[in-house]
Write a protein that holds these residues in place. Structure first.
Motif, short mmCIF file in Angstrom:
data_model
loop_
_atom_site.label_atom_id
_atom_site.label_comp_id
_atom_site.label_asym_id
_atom_site.label_seq_id
_atom_site.Cartn_x
_atom_site.Cartn_y
_atom_site.Cartn_z
N GLU A 157 0.82 -1.21 0.00
CA GLU A 157 0.00 0.00 0.00
C GLU A 157 0.85 1.26 0.00
N PHE A 162 -1.53 6.65 -2.15
CA PHE A 162 -2.92 7.05 -2.07
C PHE A 162 -3.04 8.44 -1.46
N ALA A 166 -7.55 8.92 2.33
CA ALA A 166 -8.40 8.31 1.30
C ALA A 166 -9.29 7.23 1.92
N LYS A 171 -9.37 3.99 -2.44
CA LYS A 171 -8.21 3.14 -2.61
C LYS A 171 -8.50 2.00 -3.60
N SER A 175 -6.60 1.18 -7.23
CA SER A 175 -5.76 -0.02 -7.12
C SER A 175 -5.76 -0.83 -8.41
N THR A 179 -2.73 -5.25 -5.40
CA THR A 179 -2.57 -4.18 -4.42
C THR A 179 -3.03 -4.64 -3.05
N ILE A 181 -4.21 -3.51 0.74
CA ILE A 181 -4.81 -2.38 1.43
C ILE A 181 -5.09 -2.78 2.87
#
Length: 291
Positions: A157, A162, A166, A171, A175, A179, A181
């Motif tokens: 991340e 980002f 966010a 996100k 992405s 990705t 998160i």
């Protein structure tokens, strides 16, 4: 009661109350009780006497939101156990019968009394021949279909840059496959996979995003901190617990994979030097599998 691991367990049991062709009967409990009052017990016993010809396919347990999540999970299971004890050897039960204890993790009524219940799902003899059809089970199934997680290169991340503050939805939009998160504010009681009530907002946000983007598929990844080895496989169980809640709220099981990494991917070296470092290591993340 016969409970065994079977390929049939994964097929629609979590959404069993919505399948056409089944009947249901609910028994209500008093607050914090796992046995019923006299009037409710009479209703249950009368139902047993008048339904000896049916077949039970599932029993679900529920509680209201009063008390801790861990307490309610245990209480809902005790309520199911109470019903099973009452019907054992009196009514036919499906061979691969399974119980589900939702605790407080379901869409609740504003009337708390309506949430303190156990619900029996059953079918009548006229429907025995199409029992598997009603449950969404086909005879051709040899094993449950398991979707293989794509071999994706994880994208941390931190490298995505980002926007500050966010939202999860933002996100997701920014992405790509692979990705990672972090799901902020998903916390568990110490040394358990029971999710703390303070996690509700974060889980609700994840449910909202999954409903908003029906093609989105994720892998929930669990990580723990502060020990040399995840001897109890707690990171995996925590990821699975998050998945259980999502599925109970109507998210398709095929869209969610789970994996536990234990302490193999810490953000900070173990042993951690501060609670901040421990909290960063002790986390739940999602990996984007498909959008």
């Amino acid at each position: 009661m016969i409970i065994r691991k079977s390929l049939l367990y994964t097929l629609l049991l979590l959404s069993i109350q919505f399948v056409k062709g089944q009947e249901q009967f609910s028994v209500f409990f008093e607050s914090n009780k796992s046995s019923v009052a006299k009037t409710e017990n009479k209703k249950l016993q009368d139902w047993i006497v008048t339904h000896k010809e049916v077949k039970i396919v599932a029993i679900n347990g529920y509680t209201d939101e009063v008390g801790s999540t861990r307490f309610n999970d245990t209480l809902s299971k005790k309520r199911v156990d109470f019903i099973v004890k009452q019907i054992k050897d009196k009514i036919k039960i499906r061979e691969d019968f399974k119980t589900i204890s939702f605790g407080e993790n379901f869409t609740q009524s504003k009337n708390k009394a309506e949430n303190r219940k156990a619900t029996i799902y059953y079918i009548f003899p006229k429907d025995f021949a199409r029992e598997n059809e009603i449950l969404g089970i086909t005879k051709e199934v040899v094993r449950p279909k398991v979707e293989v997680v794509p071999e994706l290169v994880p994208i941390e991340e931190e490298t995505m840059n980002f926007p500050e503050n966010a939202t999860l939805e933002t996100k997701i939009k920014l992405s790509q496959k692979g990705t990672l998160i972090r799901l902020n504010d998903i916390n568990f009681y110490v040394n358990t996979f029971a999710i703390m009530p303070t996690s509700k907002r974060a889980i609700d946000e994840l449910i909202f995003v999954l409903n908003t983007y029906p093609k989105l598929k994720i892998q929930i990844q669990g990580h723990i901190c502060c020990v040399a080895k995840d001897a109890r496989n707690l990171s995996t169980e925590r990821a699975k617990q998050v998945k259980r809640i999502l599925v109970s709220e109507g998210i398709a099981e095929r869209r969610i994979q789970t994996k536990g990494f234990g302490v193999s991917k810490p953000k900070y070296a173990i042993p951690e030097k501060s609670e901040f470092e421990a909290a960063r290591n002790r986390r739940v993340e999602i990996m984007i599998l498909d959008k």
